[in-house]
Every structure is written in C-alpha cells, then in structure tokens.
Design an enzyme around this catalytic site. Structure first.
Site, short mmCIF file in Angstrom:
data_model
loop_
_atom_site.label_atom_id
_atom_site.label_comp_id
_atom_site.label_asym_id
_atom_site.label_seq_id
_atom_site.Cartn_x
_atom_site.Cartn_y
_atom_site.Cartn_z
N LYS A 114 -0.03 -40.39 4.86
CA LYS A 114 1.31 -40.73 5.37
C LYS A 114 1.38 -40.16 6.78
CE LYS A 114 5.52 -42.38 4.97
NZ LYS A 114 5.79 -43.83 4.90
N ASP A 130 2.61 -45.72 1.13
CA ASP A 130 3.58 -46.70 0.62
C ASP A 130 2.96 -48.10 0.61
OD1 ASP A 130 3.54 -46.47 3.40
OD2 ASP A 130 5.70 -46.80 3.67
N ASP A 150 -1.54 -43.21 -11.74
CA ASP A 150 -0.72 -43.76 -12.84
C ASP A 150 -0.43 -45.24 -12.58
OD1 ASP A 150 -0.48 -41.21 -14.05
OD2 ASP A 150 1.60 -41.62 -14.64
N TYR A 157 0.77 -29.21 -4.59
CA TYR A 157 0.62 -28.61 -5.92
C TYR A 157 0.41 -27.11 -5.83
CZ TYR A 157 0.43 -32.75 -8.89
OH TYR A 157 0.75 -33.88 -9.60
N ASP A 202 -1.98 -38.31 -7.81
CA ASP A 202 -1.27 -38.23 -9.09
C ASP A 202 -0.45 -39.50 -9.30
OD1 ASP A 202 -0.22 -37.00 -11.46
OD2 ASP A 202 1.64 -36.66 -10.36
#
Ligand code: IPM
Ligand code: MN
Length: 353
Positions: free
Chosen positions: A189, A221, A249, A143, A245
C-alpha cells in the site's frame, strides 16, 4: 527406515479432530513408503491456558524445538475471548510459536481441485487452472509492532526492517524458480504507508539477484479486486503479515472453502504446518469439520521439511481422488454428492494413499 520426529499441537475447537485425521493419513504414508513418524503431543492455545495457565508453555516450545516439524490444529474460542488489553488469549500462543521458531515465511498454496470447480462461489471459467502460491511474511508487521492504549485511544504499529522484507522476497523468488515461473507479484500500500514504500524499494533491490524473475507491484486494494476478477494472472504473490492474513482468506474461496487451504510456515529450524482456518468452536467434536486443509498441510510437511516429494504428492493425489469419487464434507457439500464426516474423510484419503 527414515525416522521423523513430529510435534503435534491439536489446540482448541476442531483442532484435535482435524489433526487426528492428518496423523491417520501420515500413518498410511508411513506404511506405504516405509517411513517412521514419531509423534509428541503438546498443549497450545486455550487448552494450554486451561491446563497450564499459559497459551504457549515452555514445555511445548521445547517439544517443538526438539522435533523435525510441527503439526498444528487450530486455536481459540469464545471461552477465551476478551477485550482486556492485559488478558491472556489463545492467539498469543500461535503468534508466540511463530516468533519463537523464527517462522518468517508462510506459504499458502491456493489450487483448484477439478472436482470442486462448480462448488466455488466464483464462476468456473474464472477459476479453472488457478494455482497461486501466497507467500505471507509471518513474524513482522503490525502483528508484532508496538501496541497499546492511552486513555480512550488505542494504537497498533506496522513496522518493517529491510532485512525482513529482503528475506521474504528472496523466499518468494526461490519458490517461483522451483515452480518454474518468473511471475512474482509484490503486494503493498505504497501510495499511503511508509512501511510499504520501504517494502517496495527493498523488494526491487532483492530481486536484482534473480534476473529470471519479473517482480511486479500491486496495491493491496487492487489485489483484492483482481483476485476475484482474474485470479489466473497470479502465480507467486508476496506480502506483509496483515495483508497476507486477509488476502489468503479471500483467495481460499476460489477453491470453494477455507477448509481446503493448507499452510507451511518456514524459518531456519523446524517448520510448522497448520490449516489456514480457525478452530470453528461450534463444530467441536461433532465430526463435521473438513480435515482437508490439515491433511494437505501434512503433505507440505513431507515436501518442505522432509524432502519427501513423492510421498507429499501421494496425499494430494489421494485427496483429488476422494473428491472425484464424490465424497464431500459439509462445507463443500452439493446435491448428488455423498456427505461424509471428518473421520470418514480421513479414512477415505488414507485408503487411497
Ligand atoms: C491465521 C489466523 C491467525 C492469524 C490468528 C488465529 C492469530 O487467522 O493463521 O491466518 O491472524 O495469523
Ligand atoms: Mn487468518
């Protein structure tokens, strides 16, 4: 009587509608418990671009810095969408305020209200009892890394310093302690990204100071898959800005709607409280948006910024009761329930407080 100064940044789209309901419910808290909340409104996002030419005017930042906490609605809308790399976008206001106030820890609690257990797209037996605290790093990573275009190529950079990883992991450990759990999952990751390998290394060093905490690693993942397969295995989950982020959701849908997901963004100064969802421009001013995420965010403000636990719980209980009494906004509506608008939903919660 305790007085608290709250900066209110309604923003764009449904932002003004939902912040008004949070202020309404805080009014009920003030009346019941005898506190004083003093509000100062300021501009952010597209509304600020239109009125002042900047998504985060200096004056807004001064208002926030002079407050005990910030309540934010939502920002953005098609009116200000642009792919111009030099364009001014509402999101710069949100990212700018997070950075300027040093709000490195974003807390997104995902809990299942009993009354909504059948309205989730995920089976009741999978989500019953889910209570997850997503801890998202909020002022670093891709970001805020270097980005740009070179000819017809574009790049964004994921960068993490050890101190940024250390402080967010410590925050997660402290939250776990406060929740009475030892279960902290760190998402990365590390099989691909160097920044994730640093993250994993620093996370394990940091947790050495917390012998009561068991930190386990999960690849992002796999985490996305586990969140719908068996969400009850999670308690506190800590991750980078981008992963947080996306996964927040996803996790919000366990509770039935993104309209239920609150958030608290904490640093060393005033905290910022906002729903995790966007500005839903197509519902602007239509009195259909679900104000619950924003009202729950106001409860988090009482808990984390003002230390008013009983008051915070009174809002959460009031929401539980409104749902148990069968009232639903459009996003969580089911047959046989009573459909209510944004403002009525706020009234119902305020009455029960
Ligand atoms: C969120 C939002 C923001 C983010 C956007 C609006 C910049 O999606 O708070 O999750 O990506 O952080
Ligand atoms: Mn988001």
């Amino acid at each position: 009587m305790a007085q608290f100064k709250v900066a209110v940044l309604p923003g764009d789209g449904i932002g003004p509608d939902i912040t008004a309901e949070a202020v309404k419910v805080l009014g009920a808290v003030a009346a019941r418990f005898g506190h004083g909340f003093v509000y100062t409104e300021a501009l952010i996002g597209g509304a600020a671009i239109d009125a002042a030419g900047s998504p985060l005017p200096d004056e807004t930042l001064s208002v926030c810095e002079a407050s005990d906490a910030v309540l934010l609605g939502a920002i953005g809308g098609p009116k200000w969408d642009t792919t111009d790399p030099n364009g001014i976008r509402p999101e710069q206001g949100l990212l700018g305020i997070r950075k300027a106030l040093g709000l490195y820890a974003n807390l997104r609690p995902v809990r299942i209200f009993d009354a909504l257990i059948d309205s989730s797209t995920v089976k009741p037996e999978v989500i019953r009892g889910v209570d997850i605290m997503i801890v998202r790093e909020l002022t670093g990573g891709i970001y805020f890394g270097e980005r740009g275009r070179v000819g017809d190529m574009a790049y964004d950079t994921e960068t993490y310093h050890a101190f940024e990883v250390e402080r967010i992991v410590r925050k997660a450990c402290e939250l776990a302690r406060a929740r009475g759990t030892s279960n902290v999952c760190s998402v990365d990751k590390a099989n691909v990204l160097e920044s994730s390998r640093l993250w994993r290394e620093v996370a394990h060093k940091a947790v050495a100071d917390y012998p009561d905490i068991e930190l386990w690693d999960l690849l992002v993942d796999n985490c996305a898959m586990q969140l719908v397969k068996n969400p009850r295995q999670f308690d506190v989950v800590v991750m980078s800005n981008m992963f947080g982020d996306i996964l927040s959701d996803e996790a919000s849908m366990l509770s039935g709607s993104l309209g239920m997901l609150a958030s608290a963004s904490l640093g060393d100064g005033p905290g910022l409280y906002e729903p995790s969802h966007g500005s839903a421009p197509k519902y602007t001013g239509m009195d259909v948006a679900n104000p619950t995420a924003t009202v729950l965010s106001a409860a988090l403000m009482l808990r984390y910024s003002f230390g008013l636990e009983e008051e915070a719980a009174s809002i959460e209980t009031a929401i539980e009761r409104v749902l148990a009494d069968g009232f639903r906004t459009k996003d969580i509506f089911e047959e046989g329930r009573e459909l209510v608008g944004t403002s009525r939903m706020g009234d119902l919660v305020a009455e029960r407080v």
